[in-house]
Design a protein around this motif. Structure first.
Motif, PDB file in Angstrom:
ATOM      1  N   GLU A  13      -8.258  12.154  -1.510  1.00 53.56           N
ATOM      2  CA  GLU A  13      -7.632  11.228  -1.615  1.00 53.56           C
ATOM      3  C   GLU A  13      -6.324  12.188  -1.871  1.00 53.56           C
ATOM      4  O   GLU A  13      -4.973  11.926  -0.955  1.00 53.56           O
ATOM      5  N   ASP A  42      -3.315  11.872   1.121  1.00 55.50           N
ATOM      6  CA  ASP A  42      -1.662  10.947   0.004  1.00 55.50           C
ATOM      7  C   ASP A  42      -1.067  12.315   0.714  1.00 55.50           C
ATOM      8  O   ASP A  42       0.207  11.758   1.696  1.00 55.50           O
ATOM      9  N   LEU A  64      -6.907   5.146   3.438  1.00 54.38           N
ATOM     10  CA  LEU A  64      -6.282   4.774   1.886  1.00 54.38           C
ATOM     11  C   LEU A  64      -6.497   2.889   1.748  1.00 54.38           C
ATOM     12  O   LEU A  64      -6.553   2.755   1.336  1.00 54.38           O
TER      13      LEU A  64
END
Length: 278
Positions: free
Chosen positions: A121, A125, A164
């Protein structure tokens, strides 16, 4: 009440059909909504025609719809625009399918195993905030000027957003579903395949539809660098020679393809998930 008055008065079904449009979370009325959508498009075209024909804006900046239609005809008859449309659709769908095939399993794993989320993640991101145009030079250096670089640019603009969204869809599946599966003896693979995936499917299809739209928005960026085909190339070449009608023609082509695709996926979504009542 006289007979003519009774004929003129709308029945309860027709009245409720229109009232539903103004009611909070009103019942879906596809036929009425389609009619209103067509009317709104016609109104925009009429306003565009009026502004152009009255000379309020110079034709070099805003040509009339008739001039744009002539430009479309010239593109199809003189420049093989159909082939450009075909190659653009090919690039978008290849990038989108690859993104989806990668994002769906990775997103489910990110929501299912904390170690996977902790590892991936932060990286995802970070990359998803990078502007795609800034990655064009690196893509050309690494992959050259062939099809791979264009498809990769579209993939970069799609995958990191989609993964995501898929992870969030999986996280929103109620924990009770998973606990029930555990009680019935399901292992991890069966939980993901038989519980998580079916439960998240309606929202996942919606997110795939939205992400496909994002993929089309990056098409111009992918096709203006070292390209000699595609809708983006046609638009960029027309811009170079200040051919505004051709620019509008290319933009309208993308809009029409996107609208048709989006409405088709919406229709399939309604048919596949009737139980949602939307």
């Amino acid at each position: 009440m006289t007979e003519p008055e009774r004929r003129r008065k709308p029945g309860p079904a027709a009245e409720s059909r229109w009232r539903a449009l103004f009611r909070f979370r009103g019942k879906a009325r596809p036929d009425v909504e389609l009619a209103i959508g067509i009317v709104s498009f016609v109104a925009i075209l009429l306003a565009w025609t009026a502004v152009a024909e009255l000379g309020w804006i110079t034709p070099q900046f805003l040509p009339s719809p008739l001039i744009v239609l002539r430009a479309v005809y010239r593109l199809f008859t003189g420049q093989n625009f159909a082939a450009d449309i075909g190659i653009s659709i090919f690039r978008v769908w290849v990038a989108f399918i690859v993104s989806a095939l990668m994002a769906i399993p990775i997103g489910i794993l990110m929501s299912s195993y904390r170690i996977v989320g902790a590892v991936t993640e932060p990286v995802i991101d970070f990359i998803r905030y990078l502007p795609v145009p800034a990655l064009v030079p690196l893509t050309l250096i690494w992959l050259g000027i062939g099809e791979m670089s264009k498809i990769t640019l579209l993939w970069l603009g799609t995958f990191f957003q989609l993964v995501l969204l898929i992870a969030d869809d999986a996280r929103r599946v109620p924990r009770e579903y998973v606990e029930t599966g555990r009680t019935l003896g399901a292992n991890d693979r069966e939980l993901m395949r038989d519980i998580l995936l079916p439960a998240m499917l309606p929202s996942m299809v919606d997110n795939l539809r939205i992400t496909l739209g994002w993929c089309w928005t990056y098409l111009i960026i992918a096709e203006i660098v070292a390209a000699n085909s595609g809708i983006g190339y046609v638009i960029w070449a027309a811009k170079r020679y200040v051919k505004t009608p051709e620019v509008f023609a290319g933009i309208l082509a993308i809009g029409i393809i996107g609208l048709v695709t989006d409405q088709l996926i919406r229709w399939l979504h309604r048919k596949a998930f009737r139980y949602l009542g939307s």
